[in-house]
Design a protein around this motif. Structure first.
Motif, PDB file in Angstrom:
ATOM      1  N   ALA A   3     -11.189  -6.810   3.015  1.00 52.60           N
ATOM      2  CA  ALA A   3     -10.325  -7.913   3.432  1.00 52.60           C
ATOM      3  C   ALA A   3      -9.239  -8.178   2.398  1.00 52.60           C
ATOM      4  CB  ALA A   3     -11.168  -9.168   3.654  1.00 52.60           C
ATOM      5  N   SER A   4      -9.595  -8.123   1.122  1.00 53.39           N
ATOM      6  CA  SER A   4      -8.633  -8.365   0.060  1.00 53.39           C
ATOM      7  C   SER A   4      -7.548  -7.299   0.029  1.00 53.39           C
ATOM      8  CB  SER A   4      -9.354  -8.414  -1.291  1.00 53.39           C
ATOM      9  OG  SER A   4      -8.441  -8.523  -2.365  1.00 53.39           O
ATOM     10  N   VAL A   5      -7.935  -6.047   0.215  1.00 57.72           N
ATOM     11  CA  VAL A   5      -6.954  -4.956   0.200  1.00 57.72           C
ATOM     12  C   VAL A   5      -5.949  -5.118   1.336  1.00 57.72           C
ATOM     13  CG1 VAL A   5      -6.672  -2.475   0.581  1.00 57.72           C
ATOM     14  CG2 VAL A   5      -8.381  -3.299  -1.036  1.00 57.72           C
ATOM     15  N   GLU A   6      -6.409  -5.483   2.521  1.00 56.82           N
ATOM     16  CA  GLU A   6      -5.472  -5.674   3.629  1.00 56.82           C
ATOM     17  C   GLU A   6      -4.545  -6.850   3.359  1.00 56.82           C
ATOM     18  OE1 GLU A   6      -5.504  -6.958   8.317  1.00 56.82           O
ATOM     19  OE2 GLU A   6      -6.956  -5.453   7.653  1.00 56.82           O
ATOM     20  N   ALA A   7      -5.086  -7.944   2.819  1.00 55.35           N
ATOM     21  CA  ALA A   7      -4.266  -9.119   2.543  1.00 55.35           C
ATOM     22  C   ALA A   7      -3.221  -8.838   1.473  1.00 55.35           C
ATOM     23  CB  ALA A   7      -5.149 -10.291   2.119  1.00 55.35           C
ATOM     24  N   LEU A   8      -3.568  -8.023   0.492  1.00 52.84           N
ATOM     25  CA  LEU A   8      -2.662  -7.752  -0.620  1.00 52.84           C
ATOM     26  C   LEU A   8      -1.807  -6.512  -0.403  1.00 52.84           C
ATOM     27  CD1 LEU A   8      -5.007  -8.494  -3.647  1.00 52.84           C
ATOM     28  CD2 LEU A   8      -2.946  -9.750  -3.053  1.00 52.84           C
ATOM     29  N   PHE A   9      -2.414  -5.426   0.056  1.00 59.57           N
ATOM     30  CA  PHE A   9      -1.736  -4.132   0.086  1.00 59.57           C
ATOM     31  C   PHE A   9      -1.313  -3.683   1.485  1.00 59.57           C
ATOM     32  CE2 PHE A   9      -4.303  -4.258  -3.732  1.00 59.57           C
ATOM     33  CZ  PHE A   9      -3.507  -3.680  -4.705  1.00 59.57           C
ATOM     34  N   GLY A  10      -1.560  -4.484   2.500  1.00 56.38           N
ATOM     35  CA  GLY A  10      -1.130  -4.121   3.841  1.00 56.38           C
ATOM     36  C   GLY A  10      -2.182  -3.365   4.631  1.00 56.38           C
ATOM     37  N   LYS A  11      -1.799  -2.960   5.841  1.00 56.49           N
ATOM     38  CA  LYS A  11      -2.750  -2.365   6.783  1.00 56.49           C
ATOM     39  C   LYS A  11      -3.061  -0.899   6.526  1.00 56.49           C
ATOM     40  CE  LYS A  11      -2.011  -5.378  10.780  1.00 56.49           C
ATOM     41  NZ  LYS A  11      -1.673  -5.439  12.221  1.00 56.49           N
ATOM     42  N   HIS A  12      -2.267  -0.229   5.710  1.00 51.70           N
ATOM     43  CA  HIS A  12      -2.373   1.226   5.650  1.00 51.70           C
ATOM     44  C   HIS A  12      -3.085   1.767   4.410  1.00 51.70           C
ATOM     45  CE1 HIS A  12       0.132   1.604   9.217  1.00 51.70           C
ATOM     46  NE2 HIS A  12       0.930   0.695   8.687  1.00 51.70           N
ATOM     47  N   MET A  13      -3.297   0.937   3.400  1.00 54.11           N
ATOM     48  CA  MET A  13      -3.938   1.424   2.174  1.00 54.11           C
ATOM     49  C   MET A  13      -5.301   2.047   2.469  1.00 54.11           C
ATOM     50  SD  MET A  13      -4.012   1.806  -1.198  1.00 54.11           S
ATOM     51  CE  MET A  13      -3.132   0.649  -2.240  1.00 54.11           C
ATOM     52  N   LEU A  14      -6.140   1.331   3.198  1.00 50.93           N
ATOM     53  CA  LEU A  14      -7.479   1.850   3.486  1.00 50.93           C
ATOM     54  C   LEU A  14      -7.448   2.964   4.530  1.00 50.93           C
ATOM     55  CD1 LEU A  14      -9.497  -1.493   3.473  1.00 50.93           C
ATOM     56  CD2 LEU A  14      -9.681   0.370   1.822  1.00 50.93           C
ATOM     57  N   ARG A  15      -6.508   2.901   5.453  1.00 51.22           N
ATOM     58  CA  ARG A  15      -6.401   3.984   6.444  1.00 51.22           C
ATOM     59  C   ARG A  15      -6.020   5.290   5.764  1.00 51.22           C
ATOM     60  NH1 ARG A  15      -2.593   6.638   8.842  1.00 51.22           N
ATOM     61  NH2 ARG A  15      -0.915   5.355   7.984  1.00 51.22           N
ATOM     62  N   LEU A  16      -5.118   5.207   4.789  1.00 48.13           N
ATOM     63  CA  LEU A  16      -4.698   6.398   4.055  1.00 48.13           C
ATOM     64  C   LEU A  16      -5.778   6.899   3.104  1.00 48.13           C
ATOM     65  CD1 LEU A  16      -1.089   5.205   3.143  1.00 48.13           C
ATOM     66  CD2 LEU A  16      -1.637   7.080   4.713  1.00 48.13           C
ATOM     67  N   ASN A  17      -6.642   5.987   2.668  1.00 46.26           N
ATOM     68  CA  ASN A  17      -7.657   6.326   1.656  1.00 46.26           C
ATOM     69  C   ASN A  17      -9.020   5.799   2.102  1.00 46.26           C
ATOM     70  OD1 ASN A  17      -5.653   7.260  -0.548  1.00 46.26           O
ATOM     71  ND2 ASN A  17      -4.912   5.204  -0.072  1.00 46.26           N
ATOM     72  N   PRO A  18      -9.677   6.483   3.031  1.00 49.48           N
ATOM     73  CA  PRO A  18     -10.922   5.966   3.629  1.00 49.48           C
ATOM     74  C   PRO A  18     -12.054   5.730   2.630  1.00 49.48           C
ATOM     75  CG  PRO A  18     -10.041   7.811   4.909  1.00 49.48           C
ATOM     76  CD  PRO A  18      -9.264   7.755   3.646  1.00 49.48           C
ATOM     77  N   SER A  19     -12.033   6.430   1.508  1.00 48.06           N
ATOM     78  CA  SER A  19     -13.128   6.275   0.540  1.00 48.06           C
ATOM     79  C   SER A  19     -12.817   5.257  -0.548  1.00 48.06           C
ATOM     80  CB  SER A  19     -13.450   7.627  -0.120  1.00 48.06           C
ATOM     81  OG  SER A  19     -12.363   8.078  -0.920  1.00 48.06           O
ATOM     82  N   LEU A  20     -11.712   4.513  -0.406  1.00 43.97           N
ATOM     83  CA  LEU A  20     -11.264   3.644  -1.494  1.00 43.97           C
ATOM     84  C   LEU A  20     -12.277   2.554  -1.832  1.00 43.97           C
ATOM     85  CD1 LEU A  20      -9.060   2.900  -3.511  1.00 43.97           C
ATOM     86  CD2 LEU A  20      -7.998   1.463  -1.735  1.00 43.97           C
TER      87      LEU A  20
END
Length: 473
Positions: free
Chosen positions: A126-143
């Motif tokens: 949740a924090s990554v989406e709020a801070l870094f946008g919708k694509h950070m985790l999509r681009l890096n599934p193991s983050l």
């Protein structure tokens, strides 16, 4: 190197920003923990202009190269006020939606093996989406897993051992840095962040929070920052905004669910802070300013940090020798202040009464609340004179500048502390508002902090705590 222990010295040293610098510690972290290349590090080391708008006397650093000022200024500007509340609201929305849509959480009880691992994974997403946008985790599934492994190895990485002596530490740091570089390239291909306009949205799906576009803008003007250095800068931001706030939120939630009476009180405050969603048909959402103004919730937040912060704040005299009381600290010599020493000082802190003791190695939800006509309440050992004038309970930090410093102190205080506070309280509030959680622990269970993380920040929960969870109806 000096390690003072007297509380009166802590306060003076934390406030002596004009004579002391934290740059030495910052450069060590940038080099070792965040992987900023040597070619860029020399510019950080040379920046003697300070972090305030007016450069320090004698500095000749060009305005565009005042990197510590630009770091501080962008964070202060975009992690305060209206922008801060919007960011926390987005975090709450993302966290709530993620948990509501989890297929393994229903209106029936579901058993889970480990509260801390479950909490940190969900809140980090949740924090990554709020801070870094919708694509950070999509681009890096193991983050998610990569980041927490990086956090686990943080102390060994910070030591700066040669790569051949710590191959796994360097490997996980490099992997997280590469994830950030991948995100940088993807976001840059879609949105130009080298020029930020006042009317730009506070958040977009590519760059996330506007603060990251502001950071890209000032970094673009610094010729010495290559792709690795920029990734290291944002790795530092990711670490600062997650490796401390999420463990603190985990502690606050854990203590709430461990104590049924406290849960009832906290839930009352949380429910009083709910408001209708702006989206028709969506669940109620949290009024963040109202939530974070509740005396009890603020006290729980402050107590979670007091009890579980394990940092060492480093300061170095740079103008000349510094006299503090009977001590004379030489120019250029590191002074280290331990948060644990200050947080466990019984000469300062209120430890309750003979009939109702609250030792400093235990969690006391009300430690930071002064109650009307109860001068023995509040955080300080000495009576709180304002109690006689109060008409309602008051959250108090009076007299604690040398005893409570999870964010450092003086001009070097963490500029993201306001977001961290909202993140911690809101993370707990989402669980309390929407879920029933029962921790499977024996009577009298006292959770332990993982001291292996000292002195990196908030010490995470050490215990593997099984629990069961269900949606509230």
């Amino acid at each position: 190197m000096f390690v003072p222990s007297a509380p009166q010295h802590f306060e003076i040293l934390l406030r002596s920003s004009k004579e002391l610098s934290s740059k030495t510690n910052q450069v060590i972290a940038l080099k070792n923990l965040f992987g900023v290349p040597k070619g860029a590090l020399k510019y950080y080391e040379a920046d003697d202009s300070g972090s305030q708008p007016k450069p320090l006397p004698g500095s000749s650093i060009k305005p565009e190269n005042r990197i510590f000022f630009h770091q501080h200024q962008s964070t202060h500007k975009y992690l305060n006020g209206h922008a801060l509340n919007l960011m926390t609201e987005r975090l709450v929305e993302s966290f709530s939606k993620q948990l509501r849509q989890a297929q393994d959480i229903t209106e029936e009880w579901t058993d889970m093996p480990d509260f801390w691992l479950w909490f940190r994974g969900n809140m980090f997403q949740a924090s990554v989406e709020a801070l870094f946008g919708k694509h950070m985790l999509r681009l890096n599934p193991s983050l998610v897993d990569d980041f927490w492994e990086y956090d686990r190895q943080g102390l060994s990485i910070l030591k700066g051992l040669p790569r051949w002596m710590n191959p796994s530490g360097y490997a996980i740091r490099d992997k997280v840095m590469n994830s950030i570089k991948k995100w940088h390239k993807f976001a840059s291909d879609h949105v130009d962040a080298t020029k930020v306009a006042a009317n730009d949205p506070e958040w977009d799906e590519y760059w996330g929070a506007k603060v990251f576009k502001a950071r890209q803008e000032y970094m673009a003007a610094m010729h010495f920052l290559d792709d690795d250095a920029k990734a290291g800068e944002d790795l530092g931001f990711m670490f600062a905004s997650n490796a401390n706030a999420i463990p603190a939120a985990g502690w606050m939630a854990l203590h709430t669910f461990l104590d049924p009476a406290l849960l009832e009180r906290a839930r009352k405050d949380v429910e009083d802070s709910l408001q209708p969603s702006s989206d028709a048909g969506a669940p109620e959402t949290l009024n963040i300013p109202k939530l974070c103004s509740k005396p009890l919730l603020q006290s729980m937040y402050a107590e979670a940090l007091r009890l579980n912060t394990g940092i060492v704040v480093g300061r170095t005299p740079f103008n000349g020798p510094l006299r503090v009381g009977e001590w004379l600290f030489p120019k250029g010599q590191m002074i280290l202040l331990s948060s644990r020493t200050a947080a466990m000082n019984a000469e300062i802190w209120n430890t309750g009464t003979t009939d109702e003791p609250h030792p400093l190695d235990t969690f006391w939800a009300d430690r930071f609340v002064v109650y009307p006509d109860r001068p023995q309440s509040g955080p300080l050992k000495n009576p709180a004179p304002q109690a006689e004038k109060l008409e309602a309970p008051e959250y108090s930090m009076r007299g604690l500048s040398g005893a409570w410093f999870p964010y450092g102190g003086g001009l070097g205080m963490c500029p993201g502390r306001h977001f961290a506070k909202q993140e911690v309280i809101a993370g707990m509030a989402v669980l309390v508002a929407s879920f029933d959680i029962e921790l499977k622990v024996p009577n009298g269970f006292v959770p332990q902090a993982d001291m292996n993380y000292f002195p990196m920040g908030i010490l995470p929960i050490k215990d593997k705590i099984p629990f069961r969870i269900r949606k509230r109806v």
